[in-house]
Write an enzyme that holds these catalytic residues in place. Structure first.
Site, mmCIF file in Angstrom:
data_model
loop_
_atom_site.group_PDB
_atom_site.id
_atom_site.type_symbol
_atom_site.label_atom_id
_atom_site.label_comp_id
_atom_site.label_asym_id
_atom_site.label_seq_id
_atom_site.Cartn_x
_atom_site.Cartn_y
_atom_site.Cartn_z
ATOM 1 N N GLY A 106 0.800 -1.223 0.000
ATOM 2 C CA GLY A 106 0.000 0.000 0.000
ATOM 3 C C GLY A 106 0.828 1.266 0.000
ATOM 4 N N GLN A 112 -8.070 -0.943 1.886
ATOM 5 C CA GLN A 112 -8.988 -1.648 2.789
ATOM 6 C C GLN A 112 -10.206 -2.228 2.080
ATOM 7 O OE1 GLN A 112 -8.546 -2.574 5.833
ATOM 8 N NE2 GLN A 112 -6.737 -1.390 6.359
ATOM 9 N N HIS A 126 -1.293 -8.038 1.801
ATOM 10 C CA HIS A 126 -1.446 -8.605 3.155
ATOM 11 C C HIS A 126 -2.755 -8.207 3.822
ATOM 12 C CE1 HIS A 126 -0.409 -5.150 5.914
ATOM 13 N NE2 HIS A 126 0.116 -4.663 4.808
ATOM 14 N N THR A 162 13.962 -7.008 -9.956
ATOM 15 C CA THR A 162 13.538 -8.390 -10.195
ATOM 16 C C THR A 162 12.223 -8.670 -9.473
ATOM 17 O OG1 THR A 162 15.788 -9.138 -10.532
ATOM 18 C CG2 THR A 162 14.218 -10.806 -9.790
ATOM 19 N N CYS A 199 -0.759 1.987 12.723
ATOM 20 C CA CYS A 199 0.401 2.877 12.641
ATOM 21 C C CYS A 199 0.427 3.904 13.764
ATOM 22 C CB CYS A 199 0.403 3.601 11.303
ATOM 23 S SG CYS A 199 0.351 2.462 9.924
HETATM 24 C C1 PLP Z 1 -6.064 2.685 3.956
HETATM 25 C C2 PLP Z 1 -4.633 2.230 3.970
HETATM 26 N N1 PLP Z 1 -3.761 2.724 3.083
HETATM 27 C C3 PLP Z 1 -2.479 2.331 3.056
HETATM 28 C C4 PLP Z 1 -1.973 1.421 3.963
HETATM 29 C C5 PLP Z 1 -0.528 1.011 3.901
HETATM 30 O O1 PLP Z 1 -0.408 -0.289 3.380
HETATM 31 P P1 PLP Z 1 0.916 -1.175 3.560
HETATM 32 O O2 PLP Z 1 0.942 -1.614 4.980
HETATM 33 O O3 PLP Z 1 0.763 -2.330 2.627
HETATM 34 O O4 PLP Z 1 2.080 -0.326 3.198
HETATM 35 C C6 PLP Z 1 -2.841 0.886 4.917
HETATM 36 C C7 PLP Z 1 -2.326 -0.062 5.938
HETATM 37 O O5 PLP Z 1 -2.701 0.029 7.100
HETATM 38 C C8 PLP Z 1 -4.209 1.286 4.923
HETATM 39 O O6 PLP Z 1 -5.079 0.800 5.803
#
Ligand code: PLP
Length: 378
Positions: free
Chosen positions: A72, A179, A201, A237, A324
């Site tokens: 993401g 999401q 993931h 790669t 986060c």
């Molecule tokens: C709405 C949203 N955007 C972006 C991300 C970031 O994704 P990644 O953990 O794969 O970098 C998240 C992860 O919590 C998310 O919920």
């Protein structure tokens, strides 16, 4: 030890067993580089082609519109930075106050580059004011970026309406789909979105995999300049085992979409039990269209962190706002943007289910949580 009850699926999900099984050969004997002309290379290339088809099928787009990446955050960086690098005459970015912290950090980064940023607020149910969006657009707006669904509350934005407004002005629209993928049906070709990022993931694929959908014809700078992989858009790669797992996870997610009604019923049952059993409970965003798997609950007079730790002692994994921001003693920026008062926001927990969540697990939470919430009031 009993297996934990895992209700933190918006943070990450368990790998689908079918994805794990499909990945194993590519971590073993089939170790070729997808760019090599020999037998092992051709096998790897075929696996990547297949994964791209599987993902495109889930998204409702062309395989050639899928750029594989690491997840993401990378997709967000590619989309937002890549568009502004490709369009030097555009100096205005529009996004919302409830985006993932990565988008808000990118907005701050753009501002440092001299790009003007408009951050749209939301109402008490987490919804955008579409008239405000329309009024924010300028001749030099390079990109509008909104999320398909919020990671904390599950609130979904009306993407069709947003696309109509933004595209009528000829402006590029990016959607953070991280999401939404695997939880709601998607048809990107019909939606009118130009860029859309996702993360493996979050829907039972491997960590470190993801993709950016780029509508055919969208001009954007490469994210990583390198050996020309991903049609020159993202060098390096290919992560063949990861992409094989991502493709199978996409197939499984598509097949499992009807299961989301079961999850929604479990989630609704949990929320009803909390409303009935705990005074002063608030269900955030519950009047908005929402993801079927997410409940963001505020408990008046309760310290969210205390409650999270008590649940953890009982083997239940949930979350305080987004993963986060866990560990920081700041209320969720999403709840604050929705006007939830600071004390109540600090007493908020997120429960996010997956297709692996069982009724028995939710029953265990329904029995335990009201007791814990009432006994931890201050
Ligand atoms: C709405 C949203 N955007 C972006 C991300 C970031 O994704 P990644 O953990 O794969 O970098 C998240 C992860 O919590 C998310 O919920």
């Amino acid at each position: 030890m009993d297996m934990p009850v895992y209700l933190d699926n918006n943070a990450t999900t368990r790998l689908a067993p079918e994805a794990l099984e499909a990945m194993l050969p590519w971590l073993g004997d089939q170790y070729g580089n997808a760019g090599s002309a020999h037998l092992l290379g051709r096998l790897a290339e075929g696996a990547v082609v297949n994964a791209r088809d599987q993902l495109a099928h889930l998204l409702g787009c062309q395989a050639a519109e899928v750029v594989f990446n690491s997840g993401g955050t990378e997709g967000l960086n590619h989309a937002i930075r890549g568009v502004f690098e490709a369009l030097p005459g555009k100096r205005h970015f529009v996004t919302t106050a409830v985006e993932h912290s990565a988008v808000l950090a990118l907005a701050a980064w753009l501002q440092h580059q001299g790009v003007a940023v408009t951050v749209l607020g939301v109402d008490a149910e987490g919804q955008l004011d579409l008239a405000e969006l329309e009024a924010a657009l300028r001749p030099d707006t390079g990109l509008v970026s909104v999320m398909a669904a919020n990671n904390e509350t599950g609130v979904r934005f009306p993407l069709e309406a947003v696309a109509r407004i933004v595209k009528a002005r000829g402006i590029l629209l990016h959607v953070d789909g991280t999401q939404a993928v695997g939880k709601v049906p998607l048809e990107l070709a019909a939606l009118g979105v130009d860029l859309f990022n996702l993360s493996g993931h979050k829907f039972h694929g491997p960590k470190g995999t993801g993709a950016l959908f780029l509508r055919r014809g969208v001009r954007i700078k490469p994210f990583m300049v390198g050996g020309g992989q991903e049609r020159g858009r993202r060098g390096g790669t290919e992560n063949v085992p990861g992409l094989v797992g991502l493709g199978v996870a996409a197939d499984r997610a598509r097949a499992a979409l009807p299961e989301m009604t079961r999850l929604e019923a479990l989630r609704d049952g949990l929320e009803a039990a909390l409303l009935a059993g705990v005074p002063g409970v608030k269900l955030n965003g519950a009047a908005s269209p929402r993801l079927p798997n997410t409940a963001m609950v505020s408990f008046a007079g309760v310290e969210g962190e205390d409650l999270l730790l008590r649940l953890n002692e009982h083997g239940i994994c949930a979350s305080l706002g987004s993963a986060c921001t866990t560990g920081q003693k700041e209320p969720s920026h999403v709840l604050r943007a929705m006007g939830v008062e600071r004390g109540l926001a600090m007493g908020s927990l997120r429960f996010s289910l997956s297709r692996f969540t069982t009724e028995a697990e939710v029953e265990r939470l329904k029995e335990l949580l009201p007791k814990l919430a009432v006994s931890h009031r201050h």
